[in-house]
Design an enzyme around this catalytic site. Structure first.
Site, PDB file in Angstrom:
ATOM      1  N   CYS A 230      -4.437   8.388   8.666  1.00 57.81           N
ATOM      2  CA  CYS A 230      -3.774   8.229   9.969  1.00 57.81           C
ATOM      3  C   CYS A 230      -4.337   9.065  11.108  1.00 57.81           C
ATOM      4  O   CYS A 230      -4.618   8.535  12.187  1.00 57.81           O
ATOM      5  CB  CYS A 230      -2.289   8.544   9.826  1.00 57.81           C
ATOM      6  SG  CYS A 230      -1.430   7.356   8.821  1.00 57.81           S
TER       7      CYS A 230
ATOM      8  N   THR B 251      -4.691  -0.854   9.091  1.00 58.74           N
ATOM      9  CA  THR B 251      -5.289  -1.020  10.426  1.00 58.74           C
ATOM     10  C   THR B 251      -6.380   0.044  10.578  1.00 58.74           C
ATOM     11  O   THR B 251      -6.219   0.995  11.340  1.00 58.74           O
ATOM     12  CB  THR B 251      -4.236  -0.846  11.538  1.00 58.74           C
ATOM     13  OG1 THR B 251      -3.508   0.366  11.296  1.00 58.74           O
ATOM     14  CG2 THR B 251      -3.276  -2.002  11.614  1.00 58.74           C
ATOM     15  N   PRO B 252      -7.477  -0.122   9.835  1.00 63.36           N
ATOM     16  CA  PRO B 252      -8.528   0.918   9.869  1.00 63.36           C
ATOM     17  C   PRO B 252      -9.244   0.948  11.217  1.00 63.36           C
ATOM     18  O   PRO B 252      -9.056   0.062  12.056  1.00 63.36           O
ATOM     19  CB  PRO B 252      -9.485   0.467   8.760  1.00 63.36           C
ATOM     20  CG  PRO B 252      -9.276  -1.003   8.641  1.00 63.36           C
ATOM     21  CD  PRO B 252      -7.848  -1.264   9.002  1.00 63.36           C
TER      22      PRO B 252
ATOM     23  N   ASP C  44       1.107  -8.964  -1.578  1.00 59.58           N
ATOM     24  CA  ASP C  44      -0.224  -8.464  -1.227  1.00 59.58           C
ATOM     25  C   ASP C  44      -1.265  -9.494  -1.644  1.00 59.58           C
ATOM     26  O   ASP C  44      -1.047 -10.278  -2.573  1.00 59.58           O
ATOM     27  CB  ASP C  44      -0.485  -7.137  -1.946  1.00 59.58           C
ATOM     28  CG  ASP C  44      -1.531  -6.276  -1.235  1.00 59.58           C
ATOM     29  OD1 ASP C  44      -1.153  -5.235  -0.667  1.00 59.58           O
ATOM     30  OD2 ASP C  44      -2.718  -6.651  -1.250  1.00 59.58           O
TER      31      ASP C  44
ATOM     32  N   LYS D  23      -7.813   8.209  12.712  1.00 53.76           N
ATOM     33  CA  LYS D  23      -7.759   6.817  13.195  1.00 53.76           C
ATOM     34  C   LYS D  23      -6.858   6.702  14.430  1.00 53.76           C
ATOM     35  O   LYS D  23      -7.215   6.076  15.427  1.00 53.76           O
ATOM     36  CB  LYS D  23      -7.214   5.934  12.057  1.00 53.76           C
ATOM     37  CG  LYS D  23      -7.082   4.488  12.413  1.00 53.76           C
ATOM     38  CD  LYS D  23      -6.259   3.739  11.389  1.00 53.76           C
ATOM     39  CE  LYS D  23      -4.801   4.031  11.575  1.00 53.76           C
ATOM     40  NZ  LYS D  23      -3.886   3.186  10.822  1.00 53.76           N
TER      41      LYS D  23
ATOM     42  N   GLU E  19       6.454   3.809  10.602  1.00 56.85           N
ATOM     43  CA  GLU E  19       6.806   4.664   9.470  1.00 56.85           C
ATOM     44  C   GLU E  19       6.229   6.063   9.699  1.00 56.85           C
ATOM     45  O   GLU E  19       5.081   6.191  10.090  1.00 56.85           O
ATOM     46  CB  GLU E  19       6.215   4.041   8.190  1.00 56.85           C
ATOM     47  CG  GLU E  19       6.604   4.741   6.930  1.00 56.85           C
ATOM     48  CD  GLU E  19       8.095   4.975   6.857  1.00 56.85           C
ATOM     49  OE1 GLU E  19       8.834   4.005   6.665  1.00 56.85           O
ATOM     50  OE2 GLU E  19       8.522   6.142   6.991  1.00 56.85           O
TER      51      GLU E  19
ATOM     52  N   GLY F 154       0.811  -1.217   0.000  1.00 56.75           N
ATOM     53  CA  GLY F 154       0.000   0.000   0.000  1.00 56.75           C
ATOM     54  C   GLY F 154       0.842   1.263   0.000  1.00 56.75           C
ATOM     55  O   GLY F 154       1.981   1.274  -0.467  1.00 56.75           O
TER      56      GLY F 154
HETATM   57  C1  UDX Z   1       0.586  11.940   8.652  1.00 57.55           C
HETATM   58  C2  UDX Z   1       1.893  12.229   9.397  1.00 57.55           C
HETATM   59  O1  UDX Z   1       2.362  13.538   9.015  1.00 57.55           O
HETATM   60  C3  UDX Z   1       2.936  11.165   9.084  1.00 57.55           C
HETATM   61  O2  UDX Z   1       4.111  11.385   9.858  1.00 57.55           O
HETATM   62  C4  UDX Z   1       2.357   9.791   9.422  1.00 57.55           C
HETATM   63  O3  UDX Z   1       3.274   8.774   9.097  1.00 57.55           O
HETATM   64  C5  UDX Z   1       1.052   9.564   8.677  1.00 57.55           C
HETATM   65  O4  UDX Z   1       0.124  10.622   8.964  1.00 57.55           O
HETATM   66  P1  UDX Z   1      -0.270  12.332   6.172  1.00 57.55           P
HETATM   67  O5  UDX Z   1      -1.621  12.072   6.753  1.00 57.55           O
HETATM   68  O6  UDX Z   1       0.112  11.594   4.947  1.00 57.55           O
HETATM   69  O7  UDX Z   1       0.863  12.037   7.254  1.00 57.55           O
HETATM   70  O8  UDX Z   1      -0.126  13.887   5.816  1.00 57.55           O
HETATM   71  P2  UDX Z   1       0.057  15.240   6.656  1.00 57.55           P
HETATM   72  O9  UDX Z   1       0.919  16.123   5.856  1.00 57.55           O
HETATM   73  O10 UDX Z   1       0.453  15.019   8.057  1.00 57.55           O
HETATM   74  O11 UDX Z   1      -1.410  15.873   6.610  1.00 57.55           O
HETATM   75  C6  UDX Z   1      -2.523  15.258   7.218  1.00 57.55           C
HETATM   76  C7  UDX Z   1      -3.729  16.169   7.072  1.00 57.55           C
HETATM   77  O12 UDX Z   1      -3.585  17.366   7.808  1.00 57.55           O
HETATM   78  C8  UDX Z   1      -3.995  16.594   5.627  1.00 57.55           C
HETATM   79  O13 UDX Z   1      -5.380  16.605   5.381  1.00 57.55           O
HETATM   80  C9  UDX Z   1      -3.436  17.999   5.572  1.00 57.55           C
HETATM   81  O14 UDX Z   1      -4.029  18.795   4.579  1.00 57.55           O
HETATM   82  C10 UDX Z   1      -3.786  18.505   6.968  1.00 57.55           C
HETATM   83  N1  UDX Z   1      -2.887  19.564   7.431  1.00 57.55           N
HETATM   84  C11 UDX Z   1      -1.553  19.350   7.531  1.00 57.55           C
HETATM   85  C12 UDX Z   1      -3.437  20.787   7.805  1.00 57.55           C
HETATM   86  O15 UDX Z   1      -4.648  21.001   7.739  1.00 57.55           O
HETATM   87  N2  UDX Z   1      -2.591  21.772   8.267  1.00 57.55           N
HETATM   88  C13 UDX Z   1      -1.246  21.578   8.381  1.00 57.55           C
HETATM   89  O16 UDX Z   1      -0.553  22.516   8.820  1.00 57.55           O
HETATM   90  C14 UDX Z   1      -0.710  20.328   7.999  1.00 57.55           C
HETATM   91  P1  ADP Z   2      -1.332   1.843   4.231  1.00 59.58           P
HETATM   92  O1  ADP Z   2      -1.753   3.263   3.930  1.00 59.58           O
HETATM   93  O2  ADP Z   2      -1.213   1.573   5.704  1.00 59.58           O
HETATM   94  O3  ADP Z   2      -0.157   1.383   3.455  1.00 59.58           O
HETATM   95  P2  ADP Z   2      -3.099   0.470   2.385  1.00 59.58           P
HETATM   96  O4  ADP Z   2      -4.558   0.178   2.553  1.00 59.58           O
HETATM   97  O5  ADP Z   2      -2.655   1.432   1.337  1.00 59.58           O
HETATM   98  O6  ADP Z   2      -2.596   0.922   3.830  1.00 59.58           O
HETATM   99  O7  ADP Z   2      -2.301  -0.890   2.123  1.00 59.58           O
HETATM  100  C1  ADP Z   2      -2.426  -2.026   2.883  1.00 59.58           C
HETATM  101  C2  ADP Z   2      -2.301  -3.218   1.943  1.00 59.58           C
HETATM  102  O8  ADP Z   2      -2.218  -4.392   2.725  1.00 59.58           O
HETATM  103  C3  ADP Z   2      -3.486  -3.415   0.989  1.00 59.58           C
HETATM  104  O9  ADP Z   2      -3.019  -3.421  -0.348  1.00 59.58           O
HETATM  105  C4  ADP Z   2      -4.077  -4.782   1.400  1.00 59.58           C
HETATM  106  O10 ADP Z   2      -4.540  -5.527   0.290  1.00 59.58           O
HETATM  107  C5  ADP Z   2      -2.858  -5.454   2.031  1.00 59.58           C
HETATM  108  N1  ADP Z   2      -3.186  -6.514   2.988  1.00 59.58           N
HETATM  109  C6  ADP Z   2      -4.033  -6.466   4.038  1.00 59.58           C
HETATM  110  N2  ADP Z   2      -4.017  -7.632   4.716  1.00 59.58           N
HETATM  111  C7  ADP Z   2      -3.138  -8.446   4.093  1.00 59.58           C
HETATM  112  C8  ADP Z   2      -2.667  -9.779   4.314  1.00 59.58           C
HETATM  113  N3  ADP Z   2      -3.088 -10.486   5.359  1.00 59.58           N
HETATM  114  N4  ADP Z   2      -1.761 -10.298   3.458  1.00 59.58           N
HETATM  115  C9  ADP Z   2      -1.301  -9.562   2.420  1.00 59.58           C
HETATM  116  N5  ADP Z   2      -1.699  -8.293   2.154  1.00 59.58           N
HETATM  117  C10 ADP Z   2      -2.598  -7.740   2.971  1.00 59.58           C
END
Ligand code: UDX
Ligand code: ADP
Length: 491
Positions: free
Chosen positions: A292, A107-108, A46, A295, A177, A23
């Site tokens: 993220c 991990t929704p 996957d 959640k 990560e 993913g």
């Molecule tokens: C976040 C964390 O930054 C990252 O470290 C973690 O691994 C996954 O979650 P991400 O969700 O991809 O990353 O993007 P991020 O840039 O953090 O933005 C998240 C949300 O907050 C977006 O909707 C963005 O538009 C919003 N945002 C971000 C704001 O509204 N204001 C800001 O100043 C920064």
């Molecule tokens: P993230 O943003 O955390 O990377 P994604 O939904 O983009 O999450 O990716 C998670 C991936 O993991 C999906 O492509 C899904 O098909 C895969 N996946 C989930 N469970 C399993 C499993 N048991 N074995 C292999 N792949 C899996």
């Protein structure tokens, strides 16, 4: 050279990595890892055949600046480098061949049972762990990459021990990560830190050191932090919670700005110059989205609740509540400015992804805002430079109940001018560079848009990326987050 005698690595170090989950995290992380470790074979597996087929094609399943170069280099190899990045659905084989396995599955938030709507659903993690335990015939280092509730590693260890073949040892590490979508490759190439959590016994420390060696190929040693397993798991949740909390704080202040005539960008600048606060993650917006923040904050609130810490749970819950309030406030402002009726008014939505430079729409503010506008009777036209049309339809399909067939009142446009033609209002929901009239290049022609719209023409900027003054000169009424709108007395 270090020895990892307890790990029984066939070559004395990690030479084969398997990543379960191709993913947004697994794909980019492994592409960079493979590029930086040409002598390590990295196989990403996957369950989804279509996803793996896309990773093996020239149209990758996710949009991420710089990703293609990373994938192509390692996947296809070249004169100066071997092929060492593979995408496969043969999960069993990749698991058994690897010395180290990243678990990078989704991990929704749980949708049913205890903690529904709050806690994280770790069933995909558990399924992956059970698979590893069933298949492995040699010792493995199993690495949690997915964000998980604190002490998930304990569950993983228990399952691996209970199901694993006799004599096979599993060492579980946490290595969360921190990449953000849109800047994933930059974040992976130059991370602020790499975090590795392990048990603090000899086995655990050797496993952590072996993984650290993989990262040390491109990350300075002082940025590779090791700590105990539970701290590492909680640190990831804590980082996301603190980042989300900053955004909710600035968004809460934006409401005060709108009521007083103060300007939230000036507030963010003023407070951000304090080195204890710093300028990042203080951009007021229509609300945070992404897979993220919501959640993880809800997961932290739920964990706190389960630990009998209701005050702590309520504190983190309020971060999400303010985010919902911000979206709701913005929607109400649109309705109010459009004279309290949207019935049959065309509203152009610019941007559908949850932030710029990604095609990801998970938890995008656009989804709930469009839902609310549709319920008011608006006709919506959506333009986003990257989100697939099929993704938009799948996200808004659930509105069907509201007013019959969704396609009667929502259109998805490939052209920004078409989306805005004849509209009463434009709503900017993603900060794509091309929507800003501050950018010199790659911007849309707002004058052309102004001439094609219904009057009075409104712009609601949910990202504060437009120069309102310039748009007002073109005849627009402009409403930004946390700023006095066109209707304010500015004397
Ligand atoms: C976040 C964390 O930054 C990252 O470290 C973690 O691994 C996954 O979650 P991400 O969700 O991809 O990353 O993007 P991020 O840039 O953090 O933005 C998240 C949300 O907050 C977006 O909707 C963005 O538009 C919003 N945002 C971000 C704001 O509204 N204001 C800001 O100043 C920064
Ligand atoms: P993230 O943003 O955390 O990377 P994604 O939904 O983009 O999450 O990716 C998670 C991936 O993991 C999906 O492509 C899904 O098909 C895969 N996946 C989930 N469970 C399993 C499993 N048991 N074995 C292999 N792949 C899996």
């Amino acid at each position: 050279m270090r020895t990892y005698d307890l790990l029984k690595l066939p070559h004395g170090r990690i030479t084969k990595i398997c990543c379960i989950g191709a993913g947004y995290v697994g794909g980019p992380t492994c592409a960079v890892t493979a590029n930086k470790n040409p002598d390590v074979s990295v196989t990403v597996v996957d369950l989804s055949e279509s996803r793996i087929a896309a990773w093996n094609s020239s149209t990758l399943p996710i949009y991420e600046p710089g990703l293609w170069e990373q994938v192509q280099g390692a996947r296809d190899g070249g004169a100066d480098r071997p092929q060492n990045l593979f995408f496969s659905t043969d999960i069993d084989k990749a698991i058994d061949e690897a010395e180290l396995i990243f678990v990078s599955v989704n991990t929704p938030t749980k949708t049913m049972g205890a903690g529904a709507g709050l806690g994280s659903d770790t069933s995909y993690v558990e399924m992956a762990i059970r698979k590893i335990a069933q298949v492995a015939t040699s010792d493995k280092i199993v690495v949690e990459k997915s964000t998980v509730p604190v002490r998930t590693a304990e569950t993983m260890r228990e399952i691996l021990k209970a199901i694993g073949k006799p004599g096979v040892h599993f060492e579980v590490l946490s290595n969360p990560e921190f990449l953000a979508e849109g800047t994933a490759i930059r974040d992976l190439l130059a991370p602020d830190r790499i975090l590795i959590g392990s048990l603090l016994n000899d086995h655990g420390l050797q496993a952590a050191a072996a993984l650290a060696e993989v990262y040390a190929r491109w990350v300075p040693r002082e940025r590779i932090i090791t700590m105990n397993l539970w701290s590492s798991e909680l640190a990831k949740l804590a980082a996301n919670a603190l980042l989300a909390q900053r955004i909710s704080s600035i968004n809460a202040l934006s409401a005060v700005c709108e009521a007083t005539g103060a300007d939230i960008d000036e507030i963010a600048f003023a407070v951000g110059t304090d080195s204890r606060i710093g300028p990042k993650m203080l951009k007021a917006s229509v609300g945070f989205g992404g897979s993220c923040f919501k959640k993880d904050v809800l997961s932290l609130a739920y964990i706190s609740e389960c630990l009998h810490l209701p005050e702590v749970a309520a504190y983190w819950q309020s971060v999400v509540d303010i985010n919902e309030y911000q979206k709701d406030r913005f929607t109400k402002r649109i309705i109010r400015c459009l004279y309290n009726t949207l019935n049959n008014k065309k509203v152009a939505v610019l941007g559908f992804s949850y932030k710029k430079d990604t095609g990801d729409t998970r938890e995008s503010a656009a989804i709930s805002i469009i839902d609310a506008l549709v319920a008011e009777g608006a006709k919506i036209s959506i333009y986003d430079p990257q989100v697939l049309e099929s993704q938009i339809w799948s996200d808004i399909e659930k509105f069907k109940g509201a007013r019959g067939d969704v396609k009667q009142y929502v259109t998805v446009c490939k052209d920004v001018y078409k989306a805005c033609e004849g509209a009463h209002a434009i709503i900017v929901l993603t900060e794509w560079d091309e929507f800003s009239n501050k950018q010199i290049r790659k911007r849309m022609d707002w004058q052309r848009v102004a001439e094609s719209m219904d009057r009075p023409s409104f712009v609601f900027d949910g990202r504060n990326i437009v120069d309102a003054g310039k748009l007002e000169e073109m005849g627009f009424r402009v409403e930004c987050i946390g700023k006095p709108g066109s209707g304010w007395f500015k004397g």
